[in-house]
Write a protein that holds these residues in place. Structure first.
Motif, PDB file in Angstrom:
ATOM      1  N   CYS A 237      39.607  57.837 -19.798  1.00 31.24           N
ATOM      2  CA  CYS A 237      40.801  57.594 -18.964  1.00 31.24           C
ATOM      3  C   CYS A 237      42.079  57.175 -19.909  1.00 31.24           C
ATOM      4  O   CYS A 237      42.147  55.900 -20.518  1.00 31.24           O
ATOM      5  CB  CYS A 237      40.517  56.393 -18.016  1.00 31.24           C
ATOM      6  SG  CYS A 237      41.807  55.896 -17.146  1.00 31.24           S
TER       7      CYS A 237
ATOM      8  N   CYS B 261      38.581  58.452 -12.983  1.00 31.21           N
ATOM      9  CA  CYS B 261      37.962  57.172 -13.574  1.00 31.21           C
ATOM     10  C   CYS B 261      37.452  56.326 -12.718  1.00 31.21           C
ATOM     11  O   CYS B 261      37.801  55.885 -11.436  1.00 31.21           O
ATOM     12  CB  CYS B 261      39.236  56.405 -14.141  1.00 31.21           C
ATOM     13  SG  CYS B 261      38.648  54.968 -15.114  1.00 31.21           S
TER      14      CYS B 261
ATOM     15  N   GLN C 180      44.708  55.873 -18.650  1.00 28.90           N
ATOM     16  CA  GLN C 180      45.373  54.830 -17.999  1.00 28.90           C
ATOM     17  C   GLN C 180      44.574  53.351 -18.419  1.00 28.90           C
ATOM     18  O   GLN C 180      45.218  52.602 -18.948  1.00 28.90           O
ATOM     19  CB  GLN C 180      45.086  55.102 -16.370  1.00 28.90           C
ATOM     20  CG  GLN C 180      45.639  53.683 -15.617  1.00 28.90           C
ATOM     21  CD  GLN C 180      47.173  54.089 -15.257  1.00 28.90           C
ATOM     22  OE1 GLN C 180      47.698  55.043 -15.339  1.00 28.90           O
ATOM     23  NE2 GLN C 180      47.729  52.906 -15.223  1.00 28.90           N
ATOM     24  N   CYS C 181      43.092  53.255 -18.224  1.00 33.80           N
ATOM     25  CA  CYS C 181      42.715  52.016 -18.571  1.00 33.80           C
ATOM     26  C   CYS C 181      41.803  52.234 -19.931  1.00 33.80           C
ATOM     27  O   CYS C 181      40.961  51.268 -20.475  1.00 33.80           O
ATOM     28  CB  CYS C 181      41.692  51.673 -17.472  1.00 33.80           C
ATOM     29  SG  CYS C 181      40.195  52.532 -17.258  1.00 33.80           S
TER      30      CYS C 181
ATOM     31  N   ILE D 264      37.102  53.288 -12.786  1.00 40.34           N
ATOM     32  CA  ILE D 264      37.699  51.920 -12.513  1.00 40.34           C
ATOM     33  C   ILE D 264      39.176  52.031 -11.817  1.00 40.34           C
ATOM     34  O   ILE D 264      39.326  51.315 -10.671  1.00 40.34           O
ATOM     35  CB  ILE D 264      38.120  51.192 -14.110  1.00 40.34           C
ATOM     36  CG1 ILE D 264      36.721  51.080 -14.952  1.00 40.34           C
ATOM     37  CG2 ILE D 264      38.930  49.977 -13.965  1.00 40.34           C
ATOM     38  CD1 ILE D 264      35.776  49.884 -14.014  1.00 40.34           C
ATOM     39  N   CYS D 265      40.084  52.820 -12.623  1.00 39.65           N
ATOM     40  CA  CYS D 265      41.535  53.016 -12.024  1.00 39.65           C
ATOM     41  C   CYS D 265      41.757  54.196 -11.214  1.00 39.65           C
ATOM     42  O   CYS D 265      42.723  54.236 -10.788  1.00 39.65           O
ATOM     43  CB  CYS D 265      42.306  52.746 -13.235  1.00 39.65           C
ATOM     44  SG  CYS D 265      42.386  54.126 -14.276  1.00 39.65           S
TER      45      CYS D 265
END
Ligand code: SAH
Ligand code: TMP
Ligand code: ZN
Length: 409
Positions: A45, A4, A47-48, A6-7
């Protein structure tokens, strides 16, 4: 395996198209031999919750001095941006004489011109020189550059901080969102607002709009993912408002944490996204199955029409059409040409499949019975405009949310 952006967690790929050309890279015949392709695919993703491309192209290859998309080719979009600008002025600008508005990705000035009309101090940040020049010729102030942390620093130095930073259909085009976030943090006044619009992931999914996936569209936002990204840079979502443009978009209003009250629309929208299952991989896997189904049905329909001796013309050489045509393998044997009002696309060929792009006058003077509507996000505008075609019984083919043929008689 991709991580990802972002994360940095591993993302789950759910739709891979294989090798695709750049979506807005219309070419001349002498460019066929050296055409460049890249692996197009999207993942989720967990996660985010951000849906994103698995591989990306350097921004300079997409946004340059010959960028093919001109915002002002749609009358409805002109009206949309006029009303967005007027809404911002009426609701958020107390003193037009001292206000400063920045627009990221201002293109040909479709929105910024309305701030200029009210004598509001403005600045567009636009990397594609040909479209920036059109805006400059309208008397607008434009920086021909990419928005990033470094640009924000320079703008701050020269003009000071902004009351409003707006952006339409561009934040998802910028891979380095960390730099965007830090740039916003530098450039936004303490009580300023960042207002951005983007095609909404829920509409993408519900409309099976797999054609929205192409090189320039790096991120596919929902409120869930926007809320996971921007608080990293001190910004919170204070309002959301759905828009009908581009097949369904969301307008997100963000402010520094704790400065503005948060509208109830935010928690309501978030609950709806969770209820729809936008935080689960399975909704994206189902979307990918729908894309395959549409491909099969569209190919079957086009084959039947060609076997019956019909001519088929495309309407709107959209970037989206590159995904449909290349994913389905539809070329000039099936589609005679694609009509488009954008001068720099005319006389060129579509990326990958090399279908000729012709001026709109060719469409008007033609006597064909079938038109494949690539610019389906402008359906209302186009169906209203094409009275002559409709009255002679011309038929429209659409492929989202499902393959369908209709006429307006
Ligand atoms: N806002 C317009 C244009 C959207 S197309 C509209 O909604 O119609 C995306 C635009 O963003 C293009 O003009 C492109 O050149 C520009 N762009 C791409 N990356 C950018 C960046 N990093 N900073 C500012 N603009 C960018
Ligand atoms: P878009 O779907 O990315 O907005 O692109 C729309 C494309 O379709 C753009 O190239 C302009 C073209 N177009 C026409 O040719 N005729 C029209 O009436 C409209 C609205 C768009
Ligand atoms: Zn993530």
């Amino acid at each position: 395996m991709s991580n990802c952006k972002i994360c940095e967690q591993q993302i789950q790929p759910f739709l891979e198209f294989g090798k695709m050309p750049r979506a807005n890279a219309y070419l001349d015949k002498d460019g066929f031999a050296n055409e460049q392709f890249f692996e197009l695919g999207v993942g989720f993703c967990e996660q985010c919750k951000l849906v994103q491309l698995l591989n990306t192209i350097p921004p300079e290859k997409m946004f340059h001095d010959d960028y093919a998309f001109l915002s002002s080719t749609s009358r409805y979009m002109e009206q949309h941006f006029a009303s967005l600008a007027e809404d911002i002025i009426a609701t958020h600008i107390n003193d037009p004489a001292s206000a400063f508005v920045v627009e990221i990705g201002s293109n040909d000035g479709i929105m910024l011109q309305h701030f200029a009309k009210h004598q509001i101090n403005h600045l567009g940040i636009e990397p594609s020189k040909n479209v920036a020049d059109i805006a400059i010729s309208k008397g607008l102030t434009i920086w021909n550059d990419f928005f990033a942390e470094s640009t924000a620093k320079q703008v701050c130095h020269e003009y000071g901080q902004a009351d409003i930073i707006c952006a339409a259909n561009v934040i998802g085009h910028i891979e380095d969102l960390r730099s965007v976030g830090q740039g916003l943090d530098l450039l936004l006044k303490p009580d300023g607002l960042f207002i951005f619009e983007h095609p909404y992931l829920v509409d993408n999914i519900q409309k099976n709009a797999f054609d929205q996936i192409y090189d320039e569209h790096i991120y596919y936002f929902s409120l869930l993912s926007v809320q996971a990204i921007f608080p990293r840079y001190g910004l919170e979502v204070v309002d959301v408002k759905w828009q009908s443009v581009h097949g369904g978009s969301m307008r997100y209003t963000l402010a520094r944490q704790g400065v503005h009250p948060v509208a109830t629309a935010v928690s309501e929208r978030l609950a709806r996204e969770q209820q729809l299952g936008l935080d689960q991989l399975s909704i994206y896997q189902e979307f990918a199955l729908q894309a395959q189904q549409i491909k099969r049905e569209l190919l079957e329909l086009l084959t039947t029409l060609k076997q019956a001796g019909h001519r088929i013309v495309g309407y709107g050489a959209t970037a989206k059409s590159s995904t449909v045509l290349n994913f389905c393998g539809i070329g000039p044997d099936t589609i005679d040409y694609i009509s488009d009002v954008t001068p720099c696309k005319q006389g060129r060929f579509s990326p990958g499949m090399h279908i000729p792009i012709k001026p709109y006058s060719d469409f008007c003077n033609d006597d064909h019975q079938y038109t494949l509507l690539f610019a389906w996000n402008h359906t209302e505008e186009i169906l209203t405009k094409e009275q002559t075609y409709n009255q002679r019984g011309g038929r429209w083919i659409v492929f989202v949310p499902h393959v369908n043929v209709f006429d307006m008689l």
